[in-house]
Design a protein around this motif. Structure first.
Motif, PDB file in Angstrom:
ATOM      1  N   UNK A  42       0.782  -1.220   0.000  1.00 26.95           N
ATOM      2  CA  UNK A  42       0.000   0.000   0.000  1.00 26.95           C
ATOM      3  C   UNK A  42       0.814   1.270   0.000  1.00 26.95           C
ATOM      4  N   UNK A  43       2.128   1.169  -0.175  1.00 27.45           N
ATOM      5  CA  UNK A  43       2.948   2.379  -0.215  1.00 27.45           C
ATOM      6  C   UNK A  43       2.751   3.126  -1.533  1.00 27.45           C
ATOM      7  N   UNK A  44       2.548   4.434  -1.428  1.00 28.17           N
ATOM      8  CA  UNK A  44       2.432   5.303  -2.589  1.00 28.17           C
ATOM      9  C   UNK A  44       3.779   5.957  -2.889  1.00 28.17           C
ATOM     10  N   UNK A  45       4.449   6.427  -1.850  1.00 28.18           N
ATOM     11  CA  UNK A  45       5.773   7.036  -1.983  1.00 28.18           C
ATOM     12  C   UNK A  45       6.765   6.335  -1.055  1.00 28.18           C
ATOM     13  N   UNK A  46       8.011   6.269  -1.505  1.00 31.21           N
ATOM     14  CA  UNK A  46       9.088   5.796  -0.642  1.00 31.21           C
ATOM     15  C   UNK A  46       9.521   4.374  -0.845  1.00 31.21           C
ATOM     16  N   UNK A  47       8.944   3.681  -1.831  1.00 30.41           N
ATOM     17  CA  UNK A  47       9.360   2.306  -2.112  1.00 30.41           C
ATOM     18  C   UNK A  47       9.697   2.206  -3.597  1.00 30.41           C
ATOM     19  N   UNK A  48      10.977   2.421  -3.922  1.00 30.06           N
ATOM     20  CA  UNK A  48      11.418   2.288  -5.303  1.00 30.06           C
ATOM     21  C   UNK A  48      11.140   3.486  -6.179  1.00 30.06           C
ATOM     22  N   UNK A  49      10.562   4.564  -5.609  1.00 32.93           N
ATOM     23  CA  UNK A  49      10.294   5.753  -6.431  1.00 32.93           C
ATOM     24  C   UNK A  49      10.803   7.023  -5.757  1.00 32.93           C
ATOM     25  N   UNK A  50      12.024   6.922  -5.181  1.00 36.25           N
ATOM     26  CA  UNK A  50      12.586   8.083  -4.495  1.00 36.25           C
ATOM     27  C   UNK A  50      12.902   9.240  -5.433  1.00 36.25           C
ATOM     28  N   UNK A  51      12.815   9.004  -6.752  1.00 33.95           N
ATOM     29  CA  UNK A  51      12.932  10.130  -7.684  1.00 33.95           C
ATOM     30  C   UNK A  51      11.826  11.155  -7.419  1.00 33.95           C
ATOM     31  N   UNK A  52      10.714  10.686  -6.879  1.00 33.06           N
ATOM     32  CA  UNK A  52       9.618  11.577  -6.500  1.00 33.06           C
ATOM     33  C   UNK A  52       9.939  12.134  -5.119  1.00 33.06           C
ATOM     34  N   UNK A  53      10.874  13.067  -5.095  1.00 33.45           N
ATOM     35  CA  UNK A  53      11.387  13.638  -3.858  1.00 33.45           C
ATOM     36  C   UNK A  53      10.357  14.561  -3.218  1.00 33.45           C
ATOM     37  N   UNK A  54      10.550  14.932  -1.950  1.00 31.31           N
ATOM     38  CA  UNK A  54       9.650  15.909  -1.337  1.00 31.31           C
ATOM     39  C   UNK A  54       9.535  17.197  -2.145  1.00 31.31           C
ATOM     40  N   UNK A  55      10.654  17.654  -2.722  1.00 34.65           N
ATOM     41  CA  UNK A  55      10.606  18.882  -3.526  1.00 34.65           C
ATOM     42  C   UNK A  55       9.707  18.703  -4.744  1.00 34.65           C
TER      43      UNK A  55
END
Length: 377
Positions: free
Chosen positions: A297-310
């Protein structure tokens, strides 16, 4: 006095933000590309949960950035029991396990990714209870907390002496070389004993590509129709087979395990890292098209760290298009979606009900909520 063993892999997660999709054997390249170590920061988020219980535990750990640094920074009670080499390697992790076990620890807390879990699983006694702080790029193993703070929250329950059941969880890893080429080759390497609180510990990823092709086509058609209504908009296309179905329907090449950028149904850039993506979209109207990891159920933070907080902040919560089949949502068994952006404030901002596109003109509302925040509400 609760005895905690602590091992931090200081190189964990280096490759994520710079698009390497892993760190195994590529730490130097990741650093050269501008990656910033994050394992210590994420370990601190977990251990900070113990700040009010300092008289009830002691941490046995490894010198330097493999544990000592964080304990000292947080003024936690600790003893150094192992001296690693510099730079640290997987051999140091395995040797540290033996040293900490000799101290009679009640639980081994470690920070890293699937590679770190494999190293520990290879040498840890079967009776040793372990708990992971998620700090790697890819985390398929079921031995990690859903977020660093979630791991810390579960640890505080153990330190307080609250009853917590135990369960066996799989240690999984994939071939990073194949992963970078868009092929997932997952393998089970064993299992370890963990605290069995499923609201705090992530499930193992549901393996394999979605087989409900008609549903994926319906989702893709809905997304493309929405795109046509947003003519002057850039679309960040996240990783995963659900988003890949949209790209296939558009007739565009897709980075299955990376992030691409689309404008007016044309591919603008492929397999972008966090900085490159931010530079492309920071002053533009854009939407983020993503899916969630089945089972976890992870949306962010599992294999998509390119989608940074910024990047996420530049897009805005209201401009996130979340896609999932209803079968993928059902696999969560009622658990909410999770976000682990490495920015606790952003994780909170992303909480609440979120629309999920589940078919053609078909949406459902699903809750986004990390357990460590819910516990304070």
């Amino acid at each position: 006095m609760f005895r905690i063993g602590l091992i931090i892999n200081p190189l964990a997660g280096l490759g994520g933000s710079v698009g390497l999709k892993g760190s195994d054997g590529l730490a130097a390249e990741a650093l050269a590309r501008g990656a910033e170590p994050r394992a210590l920061q994420r370990s601190a988020l977990a251990l900070a949960e113990l700040s009010e219980l300092k008289d009830r535990f002691c941490i046995y750990t490894v010198a330097g950035d493999m544990g000592e640094t964080v304990c000292r920074d947080l003024a936690l009670p600790f003893e150094v029991c192992h001296q690693p080499c510099e730079p640290t390697t997987a051999d140091d992790t395995r040797a540290a396990v033996a040293s900490l076990v000799e101290q009679g620890i009640d639980l081994l807390l470690f920070a890293g990714g699937d590679g770190t879990a494999r190293d520990i699983c290879a040498v840890a006694p079967e009776s040793l209870c372990v708990l992971g702080i998620p700090a790697g790029v890819k985390i398929h193993s079921g031995v990690y907390g859903v977020t660093p703070a979630g791991t810390g929250r579960l640890l505080t329950r153990l330190v307080r002496g609250e009853p917590v059941s135990l369960m066996e969880a799989d240690v999984m890893d994939i071939d990073e070389a194949a992963f970078r080429e868009g092929r997932v080759r997952a393998r089970r390497y064993g299992e370890m004993l963990i605290p069995g609180e499923l609201s705090y510990v992530q499930a193992v990823k549901v393996a394999g590509k979605e087989s409900v092709e008609l549903v994926l086509t319906d989702i893709a058609d809905d997304v493309i129709e929405r795109m046509e209504e947003e003519d002057d908009c850039y679309f960040i296309m996240g990783s995963g087979s659900t988003v890949a179905a949209v790209m296939e329907r558009l007739g565009l090449e897709n980075t299955l395990l990376g992030v691409d950028l689309v404008y007016q149904k044309q591919l603008v850039a492929s397999d972008l890292d966090a900085q490159g993506l931010y530079e492309h979209i920071r002053d533009k109207n854009c939407k983020l098209v993503i899916t969630l990891i089945g089972g976890q159920g992870h949306v962010f933070g599992r294999g998509n760290q390119q989608l940074s907080p910024a990047v996420i902040r530049a897009v805005g919560r209201d401009n996130i298009w979340l896609l999932a089949t209803k079968s993928k949502l059902s696999s969560l068994n009622g658990r909410p979606l999770r976000v682990d952006t490495n920015d606790p404030d952003l994780d909170r901002e992303l909480g609440g009900l979120m629309r999920v596109i589940t078919g053609y003109h078909d949406e459902v509302l699903v809750r986004v909520a990390n357990p460590e925040y819910e516990a304070n509400e």
